[in-house]
Design a protein around this motif. Structure first.
Motif, PDB file in Angstrom:
ATOM      1  N   LEU A  10       0.652  -0.943   0.239  1.00  0.00           N
ATOM      2  CA  LEU A  10      -0.537  -0.173   0.192  1.00  0.00           C
ATOM      3  C   LEU A  10       1.190   1.227  -0.110  1.00  0.00           C
ATOM      4  CD1 LEU A  10      -2.744  -0.951   2.447  1.00  0.00           C
ATOM      5  CD2 LEU A  10      -3.129  -1.116  -0.055  1.00  0.00           C
ATOM      6  N   GLU A  11       2.139   1.345  -0.330  1.00  0.00           N
ATOM      7  CA  GLU A  11       2.653   2.939  -0.422  1.00  0.00           C
ATOM      8  C   GLU A  11       2.838   3.312  -0.965  1.00  0.00           C
ATOM      9  OE1 GLU A  11       7.708   0.140  -1.489  1.00  0.00           O
ATOM     10  OE2 GLU A  11       6.987   1.367   0.638  1.00  0.00           O
ATOM     11  N   GLU A  12       2.699   2.728  -2.256  1.00  0.00           N
ATOM     12  CA  GLU A  12       2.320   3.335  -4.231  1.00  0.00           C
ATOM     13  C   GLU A  12       0.772   4.691  -3.410  1.00  0.00           C
ATOM     14  OE1 GLU A  12       1.900   0.387  -6.823  1.00  0.00           O
ATOM     15  OE2 GLU A  12      -0.453  -0.192  -6.595  1.00  0.00           O
ATOM     16  N   PRO A  13       1.091   5.794  -4.114  1.00  0.00           N
ATOM     17  CA  PRO A  13      -0.112   6.883  -3.865  1.00  0.00           C
ATOM     18  C   PRO A  13      -0.772   6.482  -4.216  1.00  0.00           C
ATOM     19  CG  PRO A  13       2.105   7.892  -4.646  1.00  0.00           C
ATOM     20  CD  PRO A  13       2.258   6.157  -4.957  1.00  0.00           C
ATOM     21  N   ALA A  14      -2.442   6.258  -3.551  1.00  0.00           N
ATOM     22  CA  ALA A  14      -3.360   6.206  -3.096  1.00  0.00           C
ATOM     23  C   ALA A  14      -4.286   7.041  -4.670  1.00  0.00           C
ATOM     24  CB  ALA A  14      -4.371   6.407  -2.290  1.00  0.00           C
ATOM     25  N   GLN A  15      -4.736   6.599  -5.276  1.00  0.00           N
ATOM     26  CA  GLN A  15      -5.961   6.567  -6.523  1.00  0.00           C
ATOM     27  C   GLN A  15      -7.186   6.942  -6.204  1.00  0.00           C
ATOM     28  OE1 GLN A  15      -5.115   7.979  -9.528  1.00  0.00           O
ATOM     29  NE2 GLN A  15      -2.824   7.334  -9.287  1.00  0.00           N
ATOM     30  N   PRO A  16      -8.257   7.787  -6.768  1.00  0.00           N
ATOM     31  CA  PRO A  16      -9.202   7.380  -5.874  1.00  0.00           C
ATOM     32  C   PRO A  16     -10.072   6.162  -5.580  1.00  0.00           C
ATOM     33  CG  PRO A  16      -9.317   9.651  -7.294  1.00  0.00           C
ATOM     34  CD  PRO A  16      -7.898   8.439  -7.741  1.00  0.00           C
ATOM     35  N   ASP A  17      -9.928   5.567  -7.016  1.00  0.00           N
ATOM     36  CA  ASP A  17     -10.732   4.120  -7.156  1.00  0.00           C
ATOM     37  C   ASP A  17     -10.229   3.612  -6.433  1.00  0.00           C
ATOM     38  OD1 ASP A  17     -12.541   5.965  -8.166  1.00  0.00           O
ATOM     39  OD2 ASP A  17     -12.001   5.252 -10.456  1.00  0.00           O
ATOM     40  N   ASP A  18      -8.890   2.459  -5.986  1.00  0.00           N
ATOM     41  CA  ASP A  18      -8.723   2.385  -5.552  1.00  0.00           C
ATOM     42  C   ASP A  18      -9.689   1.475  -3.974  1.00  0.00           C
ATOM     43  OD1 ASP A  18      -6.159   2.723  -6.622  1.00  0.00           O
ATOM     44  OD2 ASP A  18      -5.234   3.246  -5.148  1.00  0.00           O
ATOM     45  N   ILE A  19      -9.195   0.180  -4.347  1.00  0.00           N
ATOM     46  CA  ILE A  19     -10.207  -0.803  -3.772  1.00  0.00           C
ATOM     47  C   ILE A  19      -9.314  -1.497  -2.660  1.00  0.00           C
ATOM     48  CG2 ILE A  19     -11.980  -2.253  -3.863  1.00  0.00           C
ATOM     49  CD1 ILE A  19     -13.402  -0.894  -5.947  1.00  0.00           C
ATOM     50  N   HIS A  32     -10.432   3.379   0.118  1.00  0.00           N
ATOM     51  CA  HIS A  32     -11.659   2.698  -0.023  1.00  0.00           C
ATOM     52  C   HIS A  32     -11.385   1.206   0.319  1.00  0.00           C
ATOM     53  CE1 HIS A  32     -14.439   5.385  -1.505  1.00  0.00           C
ATOM     54  NE2 HIS A  32     -13.269   5.677  -2.612  1.00  0.00           N
ATOM     55  N   VAL A  33     -12.004   0.663   1.915  1.00  0.00           N
ATOM     56  CA  VAL A  33     -12.000  -0.883   2.133  1.00  0.00           C
ATOM     57  C   VAL A  33     -13.275  -1.285   2.783  1.00  0.00           C
ATOM     58  CG1 VAL A  33     -10.982  -1.977   4.317  1.00  0.00           C
ATOM     59  CG2 VAL A  33     -10.197   0.486   3.115  1.00  0.00           C
TER      60      VAL A  33
END
Ligand SMILES: NC(=O)c1ccc[n+]([C@@H]2O[C@H](COP(=O)([O-])OP(=O)(O)OC[C@H]3O[C@@H](n4cnc5c(N)ncnc54)[C@H](O)[C@@H]3O)[C@@H](O)[C@H]2O)c1
Length: 370
Positions: free
Chosen positions: A62-71, A94-95
């Motif tokens: 999970l260290e790479e930068p988040a994108q808005p749609d990531d689940i 989102h989880v």
């Protein structure tokens, strides 16, 4: 950017989520990553899903930068859900968490607070049996007042031998250990049961008036040092408070082991009619049996509810959650509703532990802080 799905855990249920990706209708534009602390589990997963990126720990995944749609899907044993879901929420993703949402009330409420502060969804996979054609038909009967004022629900599912960790998935002994699973059959099946009941009845408050938890004895040869301290048979008497001011008495029972007979009934009774139905539809279609009075005669209307688009039960959580994150109509169970549903289960345990009735109020979870 492709849609990015991150699975935490590479065990049995994680594979069903990986398979469900092909049903999201996003073509090949998906990047699948999976993290598991067990190398063998990762290797086995990789044989089935060779395109997946593999990680031996969650922070690296999970260290790479988040994108808005990531689940992120948390698909590990219950005692790990809180820590892993919070770690994922902290990365602003989102989880979707496997059921049960957590192993304590405090954990569930903290997960909700964090999801809110991160402006992300925390969802629970307890929606495997909602949104099915049969249950939607029952909802329609309720909402169109064909059942009249509701007063009684019977939700009884008694299996004689279906204990996870023993008859089912015998390698996953964590199911039997209270510290790891959070509880027995109520933690295992209760999430689905209360997801369905709450979806149909939309209670604003529930009371657990009385409850019991038991572990019928059987001759077992479990591996040395196996902890087996969870209930396999449970029941509760609940009162549901509906938004129209009426109250409904709910008779709830579940067993994965009983010396008594097997039976299964999901029935809702109202002043104008009653319905029982196949609530636990895996493939989609299910029987709905509606009975009512016509000119003093008992009439019965039986039919099979189907829909053109069939979603398998194991695919529903990821698909529903994906729709939710995309702002589409969805029966996904997220945020306040996820914590309310979990609290209904916790209230059963709390009622047994304290010997006192327990109340759960949906509004209390809608406040800015607890
Ligand atoms: N098995 C089922 O049929 C089923 C069905 C529905 C829901 N669930 C739920 O799914 C969850 C997982 O169940 P399962 O049957 O897949 O379990 P499992 O025992 O098959 O797999 C769990 C995996 O999680 C990994 N894991 C544990 N701690 C970890 C951590 N900290 N970081 C990364 N990986 C970790 C383990 O190494 C293992 O590979 C549970 O909450 C369960 O209630 C299971």
């Amino acid at each position: 950017m492709p849609l990015r799905i991150y699975l935490i855990g590479a065990g049995v249920i994680s594979r069903t989520h990986a398979k469900a990706i092909s049903e999201l209708n996003v073509g090949d534009d998906v990047e699948l990553s999976v993290a598991d602390t067990n190398t063998k589990a990762l290797q086995d997963f990789s044989k089935e899903f060779p395109h997946a990126r593999l990680f031996e720990d969650v922070p690296s995944m999970l260290e790479e930068p988040a994108q808005p749609d990531d689940i992120v899907v948390v698909a590990t044993p219950p005692f790990t859900h809180f820590k892993l879901a919070c770690a994922a929420l902290h990365t602003k993703r989102h989880v979707l968490c496997e059921k049960p949402l957590a192993v304590s009330q405090e954990q569930a409420e903290e997960m909700l607070e964090l999801a809110r502060s991160q402006d992300r969804f925390i969802g629970c996979c307890s929606d495997r049996f909602i949104g099915t054609p049969a249950t939607e038909k029952v909802k329609q009967l309720i909402q169109s007042d064909q059942l009249g004022n509701l007063y009684h629900v019977t939700f009884i599912h008694r299996g004689q031998r279906g204990r996870p960790g023993i008859e089912y998935q015998p390698n996953s002994k964590w199911f039997l250990n209270h510290q790891q699973s959070g509880g027995g059959v109520v933690m295992d099946w209760g999430p689905y049961d209360f997801a369905t009941l709450n979806d149909l009845l939309s209670p604003v408050k529930i009371e657990v008036l009385s409850a019991w938890l038991e572990t019928p004895e059987t001759d077992l040869q479990l591996p040395e040092n196996t902890v087996f301290d969870v209930e396999t048979h449970a029941g509760a008497q609940l009162l549901y408070y509906l938004s129209n001011g009426s109250t409904v008495s709910v008779n709830y029972e579940r067993s994965s082991c009983t010396h008594g007979s097997e039976r299964s009934i999901a029935e809702i009774e109202g002043l104008k009619g009653a319905v029982n139905w196949d609530w636990q539809s895996w493939e989609g279609p299910g029987k709905v049996d509606y009975t009512f009075d016509k000119n003093g005669i008992l009439e019965s209307d039986q039919h099979i509810a189907k829909s053109e688009t069939t979603i398998h039960a194991m695919d529903r959580p990821l698909i529903y959650f994906y729709w939710k994150t995309q702002g589409k109509p969805s029966p996904a169970i997220v945020n306040e509703q996820a914590v309310f549903n979990f609290s209904c289960i916790q209230a059963i345990y709390e009622c047994v532990a304290t010997g006192r009735p327990q109340t759960v109020d949906l509004n209390s979870f809608h406040k800015a802080s607890f």
